[in-house]
Design an enzyme around this catalytic site. Structure first.
Site, short mmCIF file in Angstrom:
data_model
loop_
_atom_site.label_atom_id
_atom_site.label_comp_id
_atom_site.label_asym_id
_atom_site.label_seq_id
_atom_site.Cartn_x
_atom_site.Cartn_y
_atom_site.Cartn_z
N ASP A 88 0.81 -1.22 0.00
CA ASP A 88 0.00 0.00 0.00
C ASP A 88 0.85 1.27 0.00
O ASP A 88 0.33 2.36 0.04
CB ASP A 88 -0.94 0.01 1.23
CG ASP A 88 -0.16 0.05 2.55
OD1 ASP A 88 1.06 -0.20 2.52
OD2 ASP A 88 -0.77 0.31 3.59
N GLY A 89 2.16 1.12 -0.04
CA GLY A 89 3.03 2.29 -0.06
C GLY A 89 3.39 2.75 1.34
O GLY A 89 4.16 3.67 1.50
N HIS B 214 3.05 0.23 4.50
CA HIS B 214 3.42 -0.85 5.43
C HIS B 214 4.72 -1.54 5.08
O HIS B 214 5.29 -2.23 5.91
CB HIS B 214 2.28 -1.88 5.51
CG HIS B 214 1.18 -1.43 6.40
ND1 HIS B 214 0.30 -0.46 6.03
CD2 HIS B 214 0.85 -1.79 7.65
CE1 HIS B 214 -0.54 -0.24 7.03
NE2 HIS B 214 -0.22 -1.03 8.02
N ASP C 101 -4.85 -6.88 3.56
CA ASP C 101 -4.91 -6.87 5.02
C ASP C 101 -5.72 -5.65 5.46
O ASP C 101 -5.39 -4.96 6.44
CB ASP C 101 -3.51 -6.83 5.63
CG ASP C 101 -3.49 -7.29 7.09
OD1 ASP C 101 -2.49 -7.05 7.78
OD2 ASP C 101 -4.51 -7.86 7.54
#
EC number: 3.5.1.25
Lengths: 409, 242
Positions: free
Chosen positions: A269-270, A272, A294
């Site tokens: 997602d950039g 995590h 997630d």
């Protein structure tokens, strides 16, 4: 059931003017569908001597297998780990809304919870085919409670458990009947884990290693017992160390059973995972990379403050914080955003990015003959994407189940 | 005959395709008036490299033909002779072939009419020559044991009955065969030579295929290219205005 009734007489759909993902390549080919499955047009031509009943022009777009999300905790305000009075409608809501993200199948995920919650919730979420009502449920992903205290992350400490006493019986007592369960995440360093892993594997349940302080040796042994997946690589496990790579070392271990591919989930997602870490994992073992969201219940809620159960969460773009703090509260990037970010961060091919979200999760679950592929005979679950991989339309069983505003005539 | 010489494989292919298009348009096909295109056949079915797969991937899937109008010899038929006879009958019932498009083997054969085939032969089962088996090995991962040794094929006589014949020849390895086909006599060892006695034959080739021809021959036909190119001027499509 899908494809069974009078398949030979059913309508033949021909999707033309498109590029399809097949055999790891984007080919300029038409996609033929009948009875909810991908059809072999050559057989249709020579053996049945039939042409298509309907042609659909795809405007030069990309047709890829529908995305499969094997780790999603909820979304749109719904929390799968809550034993509410309307579990079914909660799952149904998420199933319908993720169609716009290109997801055609998913594994609703429950985090560490007390046994009462499992006993109430698990039986209410059966495996279900997708359709206009929403993405298909492939089975549940139970993440915890048999995990490491030290690496529990956001999981509630009070409900962590061990199966030291009665191994598999303890697990059954905690979860209840396992009919609807597809994946279990556990920490292999817990006592008697090998018996549990073997028992779960024998029942066709995928065992994933996560929320663990296992070293590489323990992880390898777990794989020998049957584990095939790693839950969100890098997160909630020991960091890679050059003298003890830990679970991360499974990606390049030479002590795994011959021919076995270890799969690993990645949240792209950039936020995590640092892009450099994403690249290291991808370059080390591209075949095993499985994109997961997630996602937490705040997925899809839009910017601003939201109350989710006991938590106050602040959403700002693609990041969710515990309200009033800078602490990350979980992922809220939809699957198609993850695919685009993964493509851009790793510089991999479009084909690789698409396979990480479709073929690889299907292979993990042993479903690659019917899901995650556009091969003949597979379920006709696919997404129509533009060149920058934005979802234009989603199909399940050859039926249009979602379409972008701009694409609607 | 017409001998049309283009610079390379791609240009030769394109020229031939445009020519075929124009012939079909000029024919003015319709509901009850079918243009019958003949193509060489061979190889048994149910094999990944079967002629059916080849024809599907390279031709049929790109056009909108009614599958009932595509007739291919069935190498798996129970009675092969009956299959061949039925094929000849179908051609007759369709009113004959309007245009037959074929290639030439390095040994000068047309379709699978190997050297020594009768020049008046009809559709039948043929044992393939070693040259042909070697040439086809590339479709079977180079494994000679996998290449079929027998094939059903239209006969030389069958092709001679077509109203027009187009032969495509490209590559230096075909040059000697082309020489034998058009600059030497009619000979059953080079079966393509039979078309010297066909009223309407057109050979389309690339530069390399002319390597064994006399300079005089090549110059003569190259000099006619301005005439030949008129044959591929775009005609109105059948779809625009009827």
């Amino acid at each position: 059931m899908r494809g069974e009734q009078g398949a030979a007489g059913a309508r033949v759909l021909q999707f033309t003017n498109c590029r399809i993902l097949r055999g790891g390549k984007l080919l300029r080919e038409d996609l033929w569908v009948r009875g909810g499955r991908i059809l072999d047009p050559e057989k249709l031509f020579f053996e049945e001597r039939r042409v298509a009943d309907e042609r659909r022009d795809c405007g030069g777009r990309i047709l890829a297998p529908g995305f499969i999300d094997v780790q999603i905790n909820g979304g749109f305000g719904v929390d799968f780990s809550q034993a509410t009075e309307n579990v079914c409608s909660g799952v149904a809501l998420v199933a319908r809304r993720i169609l716009s993200h290109g997801v055609t199948s998913f594994c609703p995920t429950l985090v560490t919870s007390p046994p009462e919650v499992y006993h109430k919730v698990v039986p209410q979420i059966p495996v279900k085919s997708g359709g206009p009502h929403g993405a298909g449920v492939l089975g549940l992903h139970l993440e915890g409670p048999f995990i490491s205290r030290e690496k529990r992350g956001a999981h509630p400490e009070a409900h962590l458990r061990s199966f030291e006493a009665n191994a598999f019986q303890d697990l059954l007592a905690t979860y209840g009947p396992l009919d609807n369960v597809r994946i279990v995440t556990l920490a292999p360093e817990l006592g008697r884990s090998h018996e549990v892993i073997r028992e779960l594997t024998a029942r066709g349940i995928c065992v994933s290693l996560g929320h663990s302080v296992a070293d590489l040796r323990a992880a390898e042994d777990a794989v020998w017992s049957g584990a095939t997946f790693i839950t969100h690589l890098f997160n909630a496990m020991l960091p890679f160390h050059h003298r003890d790579p830990g679970i991360v070392g499974l990606l390049t271990s030479d002590r795994l059973p011959a021919g076995r591919c270890i799969f690993y989930g990645m949240i792209a997602d950039g936020t995590h995972t640092n892009p450099a870490a994403l690249r290291i994992a991808h370059r080390a073992h591209p075949q095993g990379l499985v994109l997961v969201t997630d996602a937490i219940p705040a997925l899809g809620l839009g910017n601003g403050r939201h109350t989710l159960g006991q938590q106050e969460v602040e959403v700002d773009g693609l990041t969710a914080y515990v309200a009033g703090t800078k602490t990350l509260s979980g992922s809220i990037a939809p699957m198609d955003v993850c695919v685009r970010h993964f493509l851009q961060a790793t510089g991999c091919s479009v084909e690789s990015a698409l396979e990480a979200a479709s073929l690889h999760p299907a292979q993990l679950l042993g479903l690659e003959k019917s899901k995650g592929t556009l091969d003949f005979g597979a379920d006709a679950d696919f997404v129509v994407l533009d060149d920058s991989l934005h979802v234009q339309a989603t199909y399940i069983s050859g039926e249009l189940v979602w379409q972008a505003e701009a694409a609607r005539q | 005959m017409r001998l049309v010489i283009l610079d390379n494989y791609d240009l030769a292919s394109e020229w031939a395709a445009k020519y075929i298009c124009n012939r079909i348009i000029q024919f003015k096909p319709g509901q009850d008036r079918y243009f019958t295109l003949g193509l060489p056949t061979g190889l048994p079915r149910n094999h990944p490299e079967s002629y059916h797969s080849y024809m599907w991937n390279n031709f049929f899937k790109h056009i909108d033909i009614d599958p009932n109008n595509a007739h291919i010899l069935d190498g798996n038929a129970a009675d092969l002779q009956a299959e061949c006879d039925a094929f000849e009958k179908k051609i007759k019932e369709a009113g004959g072939i309007d245009l037959f498009v074929g290639g030439i083997g390095p040994d000068g054969h047309i379709a699978f009419n190997e050297p020594g085939s009768s020049l008046v032969s009809r559709t039948r089962l043929k044992t393939l020559a070693m040259d042909t088996i070697l040439a086809n090995a590339k479709y079977f991962d180079g494994d000679l044991t996998k290449v079929p040794t027998m094939a059903l094929t239209v006969g030389v006589g069958t092709v001679m009955d077509a109203r027009e014949v187009m032969i495509l020849i490209t590559g230096a390895h075909k040059a000697f065969a082309l020489y034998k086909a058009i600059e030497e006599g009619v000979n059953h060892m080079w079966t393509v030579s039979a078309f010297q006695q066909h009223p309407r034959t057109i050979f389309v080739c690339d530069e390399d295929a002319t390597l064994e021809l006399r300079v005089k021959t090549v110059k003569y036909f190259k000099g006619l290219m301005h005439v030949h190119n008129k044959l591929v001027d775009p005609l109105f499509s059948m779809k625009d205005g009827n």
